[in-house]
Design a protein around this motif. Structure first.
Motif, short mmCIF file in Angstrom:
data_model
loop_
_atom_site.label_atom_id
_atom_site.label_comp_id
_atom_site.label_asym_id
_atom_site.label_seq_id
_atom_site.Cartn_x
_atom_site.Cartn_y
_atom_site.Cartn_z
N TYR A 282 0.82 -1.21 0.00
CA TYR A 282 0.00 0.00 0.00
C TYR A 282 0.85 1.27 0.00
N SER A 283 2.17 1.12 0.11
CA SER A 283 3.08 2.20 -0.28
C SER A 283 4.08 1.56 -1.23
N PHE A 284 5.25 1.13 -0.76
CA PHE A 284 6.14 0.40 -1.66
C PHE A 284 6.84 -0.69 -0.86
N ILE B 11 3.10 2.34 -13.49
CA ILE B 11 3.16 2.78 -12.09
C ILE B 11 1.78 2.78 -11.44
N SER C 262 0.23 -0.09 -8.74
CA SER C 262 0.21 0.32 -7.34
C SER C 262 -1.15 -0.04 -6.72
N LYS C 263 -1.33 0.33 -5.46
CA LYS C 263 -2.61 0.16 -4.78
C LYS C 263 -3.30 1.51 -4.58
N PHE C 264 -3.00 2.47 -5.46
CA PHE C 264 -3.56 3.82 -5.32
C PHE C 264 -5.09 3.79 -5.33
N ILE D 292 1.53 6.55 -3.67
CA ILE D 292 2.55 6.50 -4.73
C ILE D 292 3.79 7.21 -4.19
N HIS E 84 8.20 3.91 -6.49
CA HIS E 84 7.41 3.38 -7.61
C HIS E 84 8.01 3.84 -8.94
#
Length: 442
Positions: A45-47, A175, A179-181, A187, A191
């Motif tokens: 959920y971030s990186f 990207i 991601s989980k944006f 983000i 990323h």
């Protein structure tokens, strides 16, 4: 048993948790606990290479008795992390990390952020369950601002790629979609750098040529140690090894400074943490010598003005200081501990896991100088569980039945409460402990 579904970002959280539940049921012997803890694990959920369920599993398998998720600008991992820890029978806690703006004399100093003056990292931890949606809402505009800034940096990266004859990054595909944006994730620059690393792998393959490619196209001198790692096509940490080089050696070329729409004033965040019954923490970095993760250069940060800084974070309403025992010298940390005692801050420990090369273990917390961080972790877990029952049971609530106690005694009482929790059913047992706390039995 196949653990791939547990760490599959494409699976819904419920599917990952069901796979984890099946794995836990199939295992015959309990994992031996070392007593270690880590309250600062990053997830997808971030990186990170880990889903929340996988992060909890990795922590448990490393012998940790407690684990917490802390993502950049995101609380998206929280519910899955808590459920995963309960399935595995380890303590769980959740929070988020963000960069905030400092004013006054700190506006022109590098505080704990290698990329910017005047902006500092802080955490909000011990978030009660009912407040998770409010935290998600609070972070939404920050996430959007950071997304747009990263997109602008992507244009600069594509100019470099185009001039070098490499494939360009498609931001939405390479990207945003990866991601989980869309699920509340953040983000980050990592990323963008991971997408850049993938373009180098696409061009040069995994092997000895890639170090030369980095030097030829970006002018990066790869150390013999890293070059040897990149020469091995079977290196399981390949992407993260390139990413570390790019973060320290290339990112400054394309970095765009954030503004106060993204790094909002620190007072807003400490006030928000108070409003939801969470704990705001200043993230101590300290002067950096050799970076354990290889993505920070040797540089000076807050050590030269730390006395002044602690006075300021006390004025700003911080409740805790979080630090990482493996990152600093014993002299640095003794000074931090002394200042925490002087100013009445809770001490929270955790090592930010965001690379597959990092170990989940932190044996330093078992040393005499740091073993009190084990108790503060159990106090943090008890705070989160009890405040989820009723915010009046938050460690720093004025309505707390123990509010008249000095902080060390309150932390000891909450540590004892945390150790009484049934970790497989933490919410149910927290309700019973809350009754005991109200009666003065804890």
């Amino acid at each position: 048993m196949n653990i791939e579904p547990i760490n599959n970002p494409s699976f819904p959280p419920a599917g990952r948790l069901e796979a984890l539940r099946n794995l836990a049921a199939a295992q015959q012997k309990p994992v031996q606990s070392s007593g270690e803890i880590n309250n600062h694990i990053h997830t997808i959920y971030s990186f990170s290479p880990y889903t929340p369920a996988m992060a909890a599993l990795q922590a448990r398998d490393a012998g940790l008795c407690a684990a917490g998720s802390v993502d950049h600008d995101s609380i998206g991992a929280a519910n899955e992390m808590l459920d995963a820890c309960a399935i595995l029978g380890i303590g769980g806690c959740v929070g988020f990390e963000m960069r905030v703006s400092f004013k006054g004399p700190f506006a022109v100093r590098k505080i704990n952020n290698p990329d910017s003056e005047g902006y500092a990292y802080m955490t909000v931890q011990g978030i009660p369950k009912a407040a998770i949606p409010r935290a998600m809402e609070f972070l939404a505009p920050v996430r959007e601002q950071r997304l747009q800034r990263t997109r602008a940096m992507g244009l600069a990266v594509n100019t470099v790629l185009r001039e070098a004859g490499l494939a360009e990054i498609n931001f939405d595909r390479d990207i945003l979609a990866a991601s989980k944006f869309s699920e509340g994730g953040g983000i980050t620059e990592r990323h963008l750098l991971a997408a850049l690393a993938e373009k180098f792998i696409l061009k040069y393959g995994k092997g000895s040529e890639i170090a030369g490619g980095l030097e030829k196209t970006l002018g990066i001198q790869v150390s013999p140690k890293i070059a040897a790692l990149l020469a091995d096509p079977h290196n399981p940490h390949y992407l993260y090894d390139i990413l570390g080089i790019l973060k320290s050696e290339f990112l400054p070329r394309v970095y765009i400074q954030p503004d106060e729409y993204e790094c909002i004033p620190v007072e807003q965040v400490t006030a928000f943490a108070e409003s939801i019954g969470a704990i705001s923490g200043y993230a101590y970095l300290g002067d950096v010598g050799e970076s354990p993760t290889g993505d920070k250069k040797a540089e000076k940060f807050e050590d030269d003005f730390i006395e002044e800084l602690f006075e300021e974070i006390s004025r700003l309403g911080f409740r805790a200081v979080t630090y990482m025992p493996p990152r600093n010298t014993i002299d640095q940390l003794r000074r931090v501990q002394r200042l925490c005692t002087q100013w009445g801050f809770m001490e929270i420990s955790g090592v930010d896991i965001n690379s597959s090369r990092q170990s989940f273990n932190c044996p330093e917390v078992l040393r005499d100088e740091f073993c009190h961080l084990l108790d503060t972790t159990w106090a943090l877990i008890a705070h989160e569980r009890l405040a989820s029952v009723d915010t009046h049971f938050g460690l720093f609530s004025r309505e707390n039945p123990l509010a008249g106690m000095e902080l060390p005694q309150r932390l000891a009482a909450y540590a004892a409460a945390g150790k009484k929790l049934d970790l497989f059913r933490p919410d149910e047992s927290a309700a019973a402990i809350a009754i005991q706390l109200k009666r003065g039995d804890v």
